[in-house]
Design a protein around this motif. Structure first.
Motif, PDB file in Angstrom:
ATOM      1  N   ILE A   1       0.867  -1.169   0.000  1.00 42.57           N
ATOM      2  CA  ILE A   1       0.000   0.000   0.000  1.00 42.57           C
ATOM      3  C   ILE A   1       0.910   1.227   0.000  1.00 42.57           C
ATOM      4  O   ILE A   1       1.817   1.324   0.824  1.00 42.57           O
ATOM      5  N   THR A   2       0.667   2.145  -0.919  1.00 42.94           N
ATOM      6  CA  THR A   2       1.494   3.338  -0.992  1.00 42.94           C
ATOM      7  C   THR A   2       0.707   4.563  -0.545  1.00 42.94           C
ATOM      8  O   THR A   2      -0.515   4.602  -0.646  1.00 42.94           O
ATOM      9  N   LYS A   3       1.444   5.527  -0.040  1.00 45.57           N
ATOM     10  CA  LYS A   3       0.849   6.806   0.341  1.00 45.57           C
ATOM     11  C   LYS A   3       1.695   7.875  -0.334  1.00 45.57           C
ATOM     12  O   LYS A   3       2.891   7.977  -0.079  1.00 45.57           O
ATOM     13  N   HIS A   4       1.069   8.620  -1.225  1.00 45.70           N
ATOM     14  CA  HIS A   4       1.773   9.620  -2.029  1.00 45.70           C
ATOM     15  C   HIS A   4       2.938   8.984  -2.795  1.00 45.70           C
ATOM     16  O   HIS A   4       4.007   9.562  -2.913  1.00 45.70           O
ATOM     17  N   GLY A   5       2.725   7.760  -3.273  1.00 42.89           N
ATOM     18  CA  GLY A   5       3.718   7.083  -4.095  1.00 42.89           C
ATOM     19  C   GLY A   5       4.792   6.330  -3.328  1.00 42.89           C
ATOM     20  O   GLY A   5       5.563   5.592  -3.909  1.00 42.89           O
ATOM     21  N   ALA A   6       4.861   6.503  -2.014  1.00 44.40           N
ATOM     22  CA  ALA A   6       5.885   5.826  -1.212  1.00 44.40           C
ATOM     23  C   ALA A   6       5.258   4.642  -0.468  1.00 44.40           C
ATOM     24  O   ALA A   6       4.152   4.759   0.047  1.00 44.40           O
ATOM     25  N   PRO A   7       5.955   3.525  -0.402  1.00 40.78           N
ATOM     26  CA  PRO A   7       5.420   2.369   0.324  1.00 40.78           C
ATOM     27  C   PRO A   7       5.114   2.731   1.774  1.00 40.78           C
ATOM     28  O   PRO A   7       5.914   3.380   2.439  1.00 40.78           O
ATOM     29  N   ALA A   8       3.925   2.338   2.252  1.00 38.02           N
ATOM     30  CA  ALA A   8       3.506   2.663   3.617  1.00 38.02           C
ATOM     31  C   ALA A   8       3.120   1.427   4.414  1.00 38.02           C
ATOM     32  O   ALA A   8       3.271   1.411   5.629  1.00 38.02           O
ATOM     33  N   ALA A   9       2.638   0.395   3.743  1.00 41.48           N
ATOM     34  CA  ALA A   9       2.188  -0.814   4.448  1.00 41.48           C
ATOM     35  C   ALA A   9       2.191  -1.982   3.469  1.00 41.48           C
ATOM     36  O   ALA A   9       2.288  -1.790   2.265  1.00 41.48           O
ATOM     37  N   LYS A  10       2.051  -3.164   4.026  1.00 40.70           N
ATOM     38  CA  LYS A  10       2.003  -4.356   3.182  1.00 40.70           C
ATOM     39  C   LYS A  10       0.867  -5.250   3.646  1.00 40.70           C
ATOM     40  O   LYS A  10       0.715  -5.506   4.834  1.00 40.70           O
ATOM     41  N   LEU A  11       0.063  -5.700   2.697  1.00 41.82           N
ATOM     42  CA  LEU A  11      -0.950  -6.727   2.946  1.00 41.82           C
ATOM     43  C   LEU A  11      -0.314  -8.046   2.540  1.00 41.82           C
ATOM     44  O   LEU A  11       0.142  -8.187   1.411  1.00 41.82           O
ATOM     45  N   ALA A  12      -0.264  -8.979   3.466  1.00 43.06           N
ATOM     46  CA  ALA A  12       0.368 -10.260   3.169  1.00 43.06           C
ATOM     47  C   ALA A  12      -0.439 -11.381   3.809  1.00 43.06           C
ATOM     48  O   ALA A  12      -1.068 -11.181   4.847  1.00 43.06           O
ATOM     49  N   PRO A  13      -0.412 -12.555   3.199  1.00 46.91           N
ATOM     50  CA  PRO A  13      -1.128 -13.688   3.785  1.00 46.91           C
ATOM     51  C   PRO A  13      -0.528 -14.046   5.143  1.00 46.91           C
ATOM     52  O   PRO A  13       0.673 -13.885   5.359  1.00 46.91           O
ATOM     53  N   LEU A  14      -1.367 -14.509   6.043  1.00 47.19           N
ATOM     54  CA  LEU A  14      -0.871 -14.993   7.323  1.00 47.19           C
ATOM     55  C   LEU A  14      -0.091 -16.275   7.080  1.00 47.19           C
ATOM     56  O   LEU A  14      -0.439 -17.071   6.204  1.00 47.19           O
ATOM     57  N   LYS A  15       0.945 -16.445   7.862  1.00 49.35           N
ATOM     58  CA  LYS A  15       1.717 -17.677   7.733  1.00 49.35           C
ATOM     59  C   LYS A  15       0.888 -18.818   8.303  1.00 49.35           C
ATOM     60  O   LYS A  15       0.274 -18.682   9.351  1.00 49.35           O
ATOM     61  N   LYS A  16       0.883 -19.907   7.588  1.00 49.63           N
ATOM     62  CA  LYS A  16       0.113 -21.056   8.057  1.00 49.63           C
ATOM     63  C   LYS A  16       0.840 -21.710   9.219  1.00 49.63           C
ATOM     64  O   LYS A  16       2.050 -21.612   9.353  1.00 49.63           O
ATOM     65  N   GLU A  17       0.067 -22.346  10.060  1.00 51.04           N
ATOM     66  CA  GLU A  17       0.630 -23.044  11.210  1.00 51.04           C
ATOM     67  C   GLU A  17       1.348 -24.295  10.720  1.00 51.04           C
ATOM     68  O   GLU A  17       0.898 -24.966   9.792  1.00 51.04           O
ATOM     69  N   ALA A  18       2.464 -24.606  11.336  1.00 51.17           N
ATOM     70  CA  ALA A  18       3.227 -25.791  10.951  1.00 51.17           C
ATOM     71  C   ALA A  18       2.429 -27.051  11.276  1.00 51.17           C
ATOM     72  O   ALA A  18       1.786 -27.147  12.318  1.00 51.17           O
ATOM     73  N   SER A  19       2.505 -28.004  10.374  1.00 50.85           N
ATOM     74  CA  SER A  19       1.828 -29.284  10.598  1.00 50.85           C
ATOM     75  C   SER A  19       2.638 -30.109  11.593  1.00 50.85           C
ATOM     76  O   SER A  19       3.830 -29.846  11.811  1.00 50.85           O
ATOM     77  N   PRO A  20       2.018 -31.124  12.188  1.00 51.29           N
ATOM     78  CA  PRO A  20       2.774 -31.997  13.109  1.00 51.29           C
ATOM     79  C   PRO A  20       4.025 -32.585  12.447  1.00 51.29           C
ATOM     80  O   PRO A  20       5.076 -32.683  13.069  1.00 51.29           O
ATOM     81  N   LYS A  21       3.911 -32.942  11.181  1.00 51.32           N
ATOM     82  CA  LYS A  21       5.050 -33.512  10.454  1.00 51.32           C
ATOM     83  C   LYS A  21       6.178 -32.491  10.326  1.00 51.32           C
ATOM     84  O   LYS A  21       7.358 -32.816  10.500  1.00 51.32           O
ATOM     85  N   GLU A  22       5.825 -31.216  10.042  1.00 52.10           N
ATOM     86  CA  GLU A  22       6.831 -30.160   9.938  1.00 52.10           C
ATOM     87  C   GLU A  22       7.486 -29.891  11.294  1.00 52.10           C
ATOM     88  O   GLU A  22       8.686 -29.626  11.370  1.00 52.10           O
ATOM     89  N   ARG A  23       6.709 -29.973  12.363  1.00 52.92           N
ATOM     90  CA  ARG A  23       7.264 -29.771  13.710  1.00 52.92           C
ATOM     91  C   ARG A  23       8.275 -30.858  14.050  1.00 52.92           C
ATOM     92  O   ARG A  23       9.347 -30.582  14.580  1.00 52.92           O
ATOM     93  N   VAL A  24       7.923 -32.105  13.755  1.00 51.08           N
ATOM     94  CA  VAL A  24       8.828 -33.221  14.029  1.00 51.08           C
ATOM     95  C   VAL A  24      10.125 -33.032  13.242  1.00 51.08           C
ATOM     96  O   VAL A  24      11.228 -33.218  13.781  1.00 51.08           O
ATOM     97  N   ALA A  25      10.009 -32.631  11.984  1.00 46.21           N
ATOM     98  CA  ALA A  25      11.204 -32.409  11.156  1.00 46.21           C
ATOM     99  C   ALA A  25      12.079 -31.299  11.742  1.00 46.21           C
ATOM    100  O   ALA A  25      13.312 -31.410  11.761  1.00 46.21           O
ATOM    101  N   ALA A  26      11.466 -30.231  12.251  1.00 44.18           N
ATOM    102  CA  ALA A  26      12.224 -29.127  12.857  1.00 44.18           C
ATOM    103  C   ALA A  26      12.947 -29.607  14.115  1.00 44.18           C
ATOM    104  O   ALA A  26      14.118 -29.277  14.328  1.00 44.18           O
ATOM    105  N   ILE A  27      12.277 -30.394  14.935  1.00 45.78           N
ATOM    106  CA  ILE A  27      12.894 -30.923  16.152  1.00 45.78           C
ATOM    107  C   ILE A  27      14.077 -31.810  15.789  1.00 45.78           C
ATOM    108  O   ILE A  27      15.150 -31.733  16.411  1.00 45.78           O
ATOM    109  N   GLU A  28      13.913 -32.625  14.768  1.00 49.80           N
ATOM    110  CA  GLU A  28      15.007 -33.509  14.339  1.00 49.80           C
ATOM    111  C   GLU A  28      16.202 -32.696  13.844  1.00 49.80           C
ATOM    112  O   GLU A  28      17.352 -33.049  14.130  1.00 49.80           O
TER     113      GLU A  28
END
Length: 104
Positions: A52-79
């Motif tokens: 989002i720009t204000k007077h042509g300069a970047p002012a904010a960003k709309l971005a998707p929320l990060k999805k929650e890690a799945s149990p499988k992704e959590r196990v992989a991170a722990i490993e």
């Protein structure tokens, strides 16, 4: 829509911003973002990030929320963490002594 523009008509800059956003562009002016928030949120929901720009300069960003890690992704991170910790030692120091030292 600016106050002087008839209802249903957009200023030239608003038209350019909407066209850029509709063609896959990733910026929108503050006024256009406000008046077309639901459309922008649909794009964000589809994975796009919009600046989002204000007077042509970047002012904010709309971005998707990060999805929650799945149990499988959590196990992989722990490993990965456990693998990194393999071979690390305190070299004869006691954890209790280190904690006590940190509290002084």
């Amino acid at each position: 829509m600016h106050p002087e523009a008839p209802k249903g008509h957009f200023s030239q800059s608003a038209k350019q911003t909407l066209v850029a956003t509709q063609k896959g562009g990733n910026t929108a002016g503050a006024y256009e973002a406000k008046t077309h928030l639901s459309e922008l949120l649909e794009k964000v929901g589809a994975g796009e990030e919009i600046t989002i720009t204000k007077h042509g300069a970047p002012a904010a960003k709309l971005a998707p929320l990060k999805k929650e890690a799945s149990p499988k992704e959590r196990v992989a991170a722990i490993e990965r963490i456990q693998k990194l910790a393999t071979g690390l030692s305190l070299r004869g120091l006691k954890l209790k002594d280190l904690i006590r030292e940190g509290r002084r």
